[in-house]
Design a protein around this motif. Structure first.
Motif, PDB file in Angstrom:
ATOM      1  N   ARG A  32     -12.572  18.780  -8.590  1.00  0.00           N
ATOM      2  CA  ARG A  32     -12.974  17.557  -9.289  1.00  0.00           C
ATOM      3  C   ARG A  32     -12.129  16.364  -8.829  1.00  0.00           C
ATOM      4  NH1 ARG A  32     -13.653  21.695 -12.888  1.00  0.00           N
ATOM      5  NH2 ARG A  32     -15.634  21.773 -14.012  1.00  0.00           N
ATOM      6  N   THR A  33     -10.860  16.615  -8.590  1.00  0.00           N
ATOM      7  CA  THR A  33     -10.000  15.523  -8.117  1.00  0.00           C
ATOM      8  C   THR A  33     -10.456  15.035  -6.751  1.00  0.00           C
ATOM      9  OG1 THR A  33      -8.121  16.467  -9.328  1.00  0.00           O
ATOM     10  CG2 THR A  33      -7.622  14.851  -7.631  1.00  0.00           C
TER      11      THR A  33
ATOM     12  N   GLY B 256      -4.897  10.969  -3.300  1.00  0.00           N
ATOM     13  CA  GLY B 256      -5.389  12.043  -4.158  1.00  0.00           C
ATOM     14  C   GLY B 256      -6.352  12.950  -3.426  1.00  0.00           C
ATOM     15  N   ALA B 257      -7.181  12.364  -2.559  1.00  0.00           N
ATOM     16  CA  ALA B 257      -8.120  13.173  -1.775  1.00  0.00           C
ATOM     17  C   ALA B 257      -7.384  14.039  -0.760  1.00  0.00           C
ATOM     18  CB  ALA B 257      -9.132  12.262  -1.069  1.00  0.00           C
ATOM     19  N   ILE B 258      -6.313  13.491  -0.140  1.00  0.00           N
ATOM     20  CA  ILE B 258      -5.544  14.255   0.839  1.00  0.00           C
ATOM     21  C   ILE B 258      -4.951  15.506   0.193  1.00  0.00           C
ATOM     22  CG2 ILE B 258      -3.456  14.266   2.263  1.00  0.00           C
ATOM     23  CD1 ILE B 258      -3.908  11.306   2.798  1.00  0.00           C
ATOM     24  N   ILE B 259      -4.294  15.320  -0.948  1.00  0.00           N
ATOM     25  CA  ILE B 259      -3.623  16.447  -1.602  1.00  0.00           C
ATOM     26  C   ILE B 259      -4.638  17.459  -2.104  1.00  0.00           C
ATOM     27  CG2 ILE B 259      -2.107  17.098  -3.512  1.00  0.00           C
ATOM     28  CD1 ILE B 259      -0.882  14.266  -3.273  1.00  0.00           C
ATOM     29  N   SER B 260      -5.711  16.972  -2.735  1.00  0.00           N
ATOM     30  CA  SER B 260      -6.676  17.902  -3.329  1.00  0.00           C
ATOM     31  C   SER B 260      -7.490  18.634  -2.269  1.00  0.00           C
ATOM     32  CB  SER B 260      -7.591  17.163  -4.305  1.00  0.00           C
ATOM     33  OG  SER B 260      -8.217  16.055  -3.698  1.00  0.00           O
ATOM     34  N   TYR B 261      -7.769  17.996  -1.134  1.00  0.00           N
ATOM     35  CA  TYR B 261      -8.515  18.737  -0.116  1.00  0.00           C
ATOM     36  C   TYR B 261      -7.641  19.800   0.534  1.00  0.00           C
ATOM     37  CZ  TYR B 261      -7.431  17.680   4.861  1.00  0.00           C
ATOM     38  OH  TYR B 261      -6.906  17.645   6.130  1.00  0.00           O
TER      39      TYR B 261
ATOM     40  N   ALA C  84      -0.485  12.627  -8.723  1.00  0.00           N
ATOM     41  CA  ALA C  84      -1.601  13.441  -8.234  1.00  0.00           C
ATOM     42  C   ALA C  84      -1.515  14.904  -8.667  1.00  0.00           C
ATOM     43  CB  ALA C  84      -1.691  13.331  -6.710  1.00  0.00           C
ATOM     44  N   PRO C  85      -0.337  15.562  -8.570  1.00  0.00           N
ATOM     45  CA  PRO C  85      -0.298  16.959  -9.025  1.00  0.00           C
ATOM     46  C   PRO C  85      -0.662  17.127 -10.496  1.00  0.00           C
ATOM     47  CG  PRO C  85       1.622  16.449  -7.669  1.00  0.00           C
ATOM     48  CD  PRO C  85       0.937  15.159  -7.955  1.00  0.00           C
ATOM     49  N   ARG C  86      -0.300  16.152 -11.343  1.00  0.00           N
ATOM     50  CA  ARG C  86      -0.659  16.238 -12.755  1.00  0.00           C
ATOM     51  C   ARG C  86      -2.167  16.102 -12.936  1.00  0.00           C
ATOM     52  NH1 ARG C  86       3.954  12.232 -15.427  1.00  0.00           N
ATOM     53  NH2 ARG C  86       5.758  13.169 -14.374  1.00  0.00           N
ATOM     54  N   VAL C  87      -2.774  15.200 -12.176  1.00  0.00           N
ATOM     55  CA  VAL C  87      -4.224  15.023 -12.260  1.00  0.00           C
ATOM     56  C   VAL C  87      -4.927  16.300 -11.800  1.00  0.00           C
ATOM     57  CG1 VAL C  87      -6.187  13.703 -11.382  1.00  0.00           C
ATOM     58  CG2 VAL C  87      -4.047  12.532 -11.948  1.00  0.00           C
ATOM     59  N   ILE C  88      -4.433  16.875 -10.707  1.00  0.00           N
ATOM     60  CA  ILE C  88      -5.027  18.109 -10.194  1.00  0.00           C
ATOM     61  C   ILE C  88      -4.844  19.241 -11.199  1.00  0.00           C
ATOM     62  CG2 ILE C  88      -4.833  19.869  -8.387  1.00  0.00           C
ATOM     63  CD1 ILE C  88      -4.104  17.566  -6.464  1.00  0.00           C
ATOM     64  N   GLY C  89      -3.668  19.326 -11.832  1.00  0.00           N
ATOM     65  CA  GLY C  89      -3.442  20.342 -12.843  1.00  0.00           C
ATOM     66  C   GLY C  89      -4.358  20.189 -14.040  1.00  0.00           C
ATOM     67  N   ARG C  90      -4.734  18.951 -14.337  1.00  0.00           N
ATOM     68  CA  ARG C  90      -5.601  18.695 -15.496  1.00  0.00           C
ATOM     69  C   ARG C  90      -7.071  18.936 -15.173  1.00  0.00           C
ATOM     70  NH1 ARG C  90      -8.303  18.548 -19.213  1.00  0.00           N
ATOM     71  NH2 ARG C  90      -8.388  17.137 -21.000  1.00  0.00           N
ATOM     72  N   PHE C  91      -7.525  18.467 -14.013  1.00  0.00           N
ATOM     73  CA  PHE C  91      -8.946  18.513 -13.709  1.00  0.00           C
ATOM     74  C   PHE C  91      -9.315  19.523 -12.620  1.00  0.00           C
ATOM     75  CE2 PHE C  91      -8.160  14.217 -15.354  1.00  0.00           C
ATOM     76  CZ  PHE C  91      -9.067  14.174 -16.385  1.00  0.00           C
ATOM     77  N   GLY C  92      -8.330  20.026 -11.885  1.00  0.00           N
ATOM     78  CA  GLY C  92      -8.617  20.940 -10.794  1.00  0.00           C
ATOM     79  C   GLY C  92      -8.760  20.195  -9.477  1.00  0.00           C
TER      80      GLY C  92
ATOM     81  N   GLN D 255       0.836  -1.208   0.000  1.00  0.00           N
ATOM     82  CA  GLN D 255       0.000   0.000   0.000  1.00  0.00           C
ATOM     83  C   GLN D 255       0.870   1.257   0.000  1.00  0.00           C
ATOM     84  OE1 GLN D 255      -1.730   0.654   3.800  1.00  0.00           O
ATOM     85  NE2 GLN D 255      -3.103   2.285   3.131  1.00  0.00           N
ATOM     86  N   GLY D 256       1.931   1.258   0.792  1.00  0.00           N
ATOM     87  CA  GLY D 256       2.801   2.426   0.865  1.00  0.00           C
ATOM     88  C   GLY D 256       3.519   2.700  -0.445  1.00  0.00           C
ATOM     89  N   VAL D 257       3.984   1.626  -1.112  1.00  0.00           N
ATOM     90  CA  VAL D 257       4.686   1.806  -2.386  1.00  0.00           C
ATOM     91  C   VAL D 257       3.756   2.425  -3.428  1.00  0.00           C
ATOM     92  CG1 VAL D 257       5.763   0.596  -4.316  1.00  0.00           C
ATOM     93  CG2 VAL D 257       6.334  -0.044  -1.962  1.00  0.00           C
ATOM     94  N   LEU D 258       2.520   1.922  -3.509  1.00  0.00           N
ATOM     95  CA  LEU D 258       1.586   2.464  -4.490  1.00  0.00           C
ATOM     96  C   LEU D 258       1.145   3.872  -4.113  1.00  0.00           C
ATOM     97  CD1 LEU D 258      -0.597  -0.626  -5.460  1.00  0.00           C
ATOM     98  CD2 LEU D 258       1.326   0.405  -6.655  1.00  0.00           C
ATOM     99  N   SER D 259       1.183   4.205  -2.826  1.00  0.00           N
ATOM    100  CA  SER D 259       0.886   5.578  -2.424  1.00  0.00           C
ATOM    101  C   SER D 259       1.942   6.534  -2.954  1.00  0.00           C
ATOM    102  CB  SER D 259       0.812   5.676  -0.889  1.00  0.00           C
ATOM    103  OG  SER D 259      -0.286   4.956  -0.385  1.00  0.00           O
ATOM    104  N   VAL D 260       3.202   6.089  -2.951  1.00  0.00           N
ATOM    105  CA  VAL D 260       4.267   6.923  -3.523  1.00  0.00           C
ATOM    106  C   VAL D 260       4.017   7.142  -5.009  1.00  0.00           C
ATOM    107  CG1 VAL D 260       6.725   7.022  -4.044  1.00  0.00           C
ATOM    108  CG2 VAL D 260       5.967   6.205  -1.812  1.00  0.00           C
ATOM    109  N   VAL D 261       3.615   6.082  -5.706  1.00  0.00           N
ATOM    110  CA  VAL D 261       3.297   6.204  -7.133  1.00  0.00           C
ATOM    111  C   VAL D 261       2.171   7.203  -7.338  1.00  0.00           C
ATOM    112  CG1 VAL D 261       2.452   4.968  -9.167  1.00  0.00           C
ATOM    113  CG2 VAL D 261       4.103   3.866  -7.642  1.00  0.00           C
ATOM    114  N   ALA D 262       1.131   7.093  -6.516  1.00  0.00           N
ATOM    115  CA  ALA D 262       0.002   8.015  -6.633  1.00  0.00           C
ATOM    116  C   ALA D 262       0.440   9.448  -6.376  1.00  0.00           C
ATOM    117  CB  ALA D 262      -1.098   7.613  -5.657  1.00  0.00           C
ATOM    118  N   GLY D 263       1.353   9.633  -5.429  1.00  0.00           N
ATOM    119  CA  GLY D 263       1.806  10.979  -5.106  1.00  0.00           C
ATOM    120  C   GLY D 263       2.533  11.657  -6.240  1.00  0.00           C
ATOM    121  N   THR D 264       3.202  10.870  -7.087  1.00  0.00           N
ATOM    122  CA  THR D 264       3.925  11.464  -8.216  1.00  0.00           C
ATOM    123  C   THR D 264       2.977  11.916  -9.326  1.00  0.00           C
ATOM    124  OG1 THR D 264       4.247   9.308  -9.286  1.00  0.00           O
ATOM    125  CG2 THR D 264       5.944  10.038  -7.748  1.00  0.00           C
TER     126      THR D 264
END
Length: 494
Positions: free
Chosen positions: A357-358, A399-404, A346-354, A335-344
């Motif tokens: 929405r994220t 993704g929810a942590i960063i976007s909130y 997430a900013p791109r997803v937020i930049g694309r959708f806001g 779970q932790g390893v995939l969280s690191v992947v998600a963290g890399t």
């Protein structure tokens, strides 16, 4: 020689243009070596605090036997840390605004390191619990001031998005790494090494922080809102005590009911005090901002429900599937390893959708993936299912942590960043604390653990999915966006 404290490679915070309803994503900025060192110091401190939430969990039985603590008393190893770390967050966040964020951040680091050393060398239950309480007090100073330093050092826009993405990743990773490291260190060395690891972290970070971090505070120096500080701190302390005690003993105990009622009354009194204060600890107009109100609701739900899933899965893996503590830690290591992947990403997803929405999409994903855990049974394949589902849900959770965090803090003036980030971190701490007592107790008190876990998972997913709908409506994510940034829009009053 004086060191320039101005970020050297910060891009413009001009909003990204939009096409239709979607913001045009901008490439992630390149941080200067100095910016990276600043980010390292702030993220290492946050990682250290997150590590403290879980590193001791696996070691509790060994710790109790060594120090002569009864099984019922072991909950205080967690509660002694949670009470001050959650109760003093808002107060310390505001004190950082008024008297210097770096100053309070450094004081918190020093206290946390000394307290970790005390817990490492503890000779009886009282000295250990004193160390844990002082750790919590240090964490209450580190978390809001560290977040404020991050948001004031990196300007709003891609630079801040990237910094918050890295910070959120390490925050989530710290909790997971703690579960794995706690089992490994306890087996190889002793429970004391878990506390020694935290002292080592503080020893590494503390010498770097004074030369790298800029001092920041509000330009004005209003008086501290003492009545507000007393009521909110007392209310949070009472509420956290009631919920953590209920997790162990249920809601029928007199002290749980009394402190729960006292906490709610004190928090109600806090709202009344803040509405009349000339220099409030929490700006009620800020709470009326649509992004602050609904963003914090999303944060509260994602933290409380994900911590509940981790708790009941830990029980299921060990009590039903009979995995060892170390094997259980490895499940959450994936779970932790995939969280690191998600963290890399997430900013791109937020930049694309806001961010709005994220946040909604991440909450919906967390809830939907959580439903797949209802297929858990007693076969070996359930380990694979649990690993995959909790890992994917955690990617949405991150993704929810960063976007909130971005939703709540974007558009807030620098002089109010401590107030905004104090709310963000209070939501985080309260969320981690309340989920397990409210839902986890249904699993621990059930006659059949498997059916109890399934009940909790159903309620957990229902709450997350309902929150996704409420946040979507509250933030009006379907309305055409006016810019690529999150607006601090006030709630309309009827």
């Amino acid at each position: 020689m004086a060191i320039d404290t101005t970020p050297t490679s910060a891009p413009s915070s001009t909003p990204a243009p939009v096409v239709g309803q979607q913001a045009v994503a901008r490439p992630a900025p390149r941080l200067s070596p100095r910016d990276r060192l600043v980010l390292f110091v702030l993220c290492a401190a946050q990682f250290m605090v997150a590590l403290d939430f879980s590193v001791l969990n696996v070691a509790l039985p060994v710790l109790g036997a060594d120090l002569g603590m009864s099984t019922s008393a072991l909950q205080w190893a967690v509660t002694a840390f949670a009470l001050p770390s959650g109760g003093f967050l808002l107060l310390f966040g505001r004190m950082g605004d008024l008297y210097g964020r770096r100053r309070l951040f450094l004081a918190g680091l020093a206290l946390f390191g000394a307290a970790s050393l005390l817990a490492t060398l503890a000779w009886d239950p009282a000295s250990f619990l004193a160390g844990r309480a002082l750790q919590g007090l240090g964490a209450a100073a580190i978390v809001p001031t560290g977040m404020s330093l991050l948001t004031t050092t990196f300007p709003e826009g891609p630079a801040r998005d990237r910094a918050l993405g890295i910070s959120g990743t390490l925050l989530s990773l710290g909790f997971t790494v703690g579960m794995v490291a706690g089992g490994v260190l306890t087996d190889l060395l002793s429970w004391r090494s878990t506390m020694g690891l935290l002292a080592l972290f503080a020893l590494v970070v503390l010498p770097l922080a004074p030369r790298l971090l800029p001092e920041s505070r509000t330009p004005e120096r209003p008086r501290l809102d003492v009545p507000g500080a007393v009521t909110v701190t007392g209310g949070l302390l009472s509420l956290i005590y009631a919920l953590t005690t209920a997790a162990e003993h249920g809601f029928g105990r007199a002290d749980v009911l009394v402190t729960l009622a006292a906490g709610l009354l004190l928090l109600a009194a806090f709202v009344a005090v803040e509405s009349r204060s000339a220099a409030p600890l929490v700006s009620l107009p800020m709470l009326r901002r649509r992004t602050v109100a609904w963003g914090n609701l999303g944060g509260l739900v994602t933290f409380s429900m994900m911590s509940t899933v981790v708790f009941v899965l830990t029980l299921y893996l060990q009590e039903v599937l009979h995995l060892s503590a170390f094997e259980t830690g490895l499940v959450f290591g994936v779970q932790g390893v995939l969280s690191v992947v998600a963290g890399t990403f997430a900013p791109r997803v937020i930049g694309r959708f806001g961010a709005r929405r994220t946040l909604v999409g991440a909450l919906a994903g967390q809830g939907a993936i959580g439903l797949s855990l209802l297929a858990l049974a007693e076969g070996g394949w359930s380990v694979v299912l649990a690993t995959a589902a909790v890992s994917l849900a955690s990617m949405c959770h991150l993704g929810a942590i960063i976007s909130y965090g971005l939703t709540v803090t974007s558009g807030v003036p620098d002089e109010e960043q401590g107030l905004a980030t104090g709310l963000v971190t209070s939501t985080q701490q309260v969320g981690i604390t309340v989920g397990i007592p409210l839902l986890g107790v249904l699993a621990t008190t059930a006659t059949d653990l498997r059916s109890g876990v399934h009940t909790v998972l159903v309620l957990d997913a229902a709450i997350v999915l309902a929150a996704a709908v409420l946040v979507a409506v509250g933030l009006r994510v379907n309305r055409p966006a006016g810019s690529g940034t999150v607006e601090a829009e006030p709630l309309r009053t009827r």
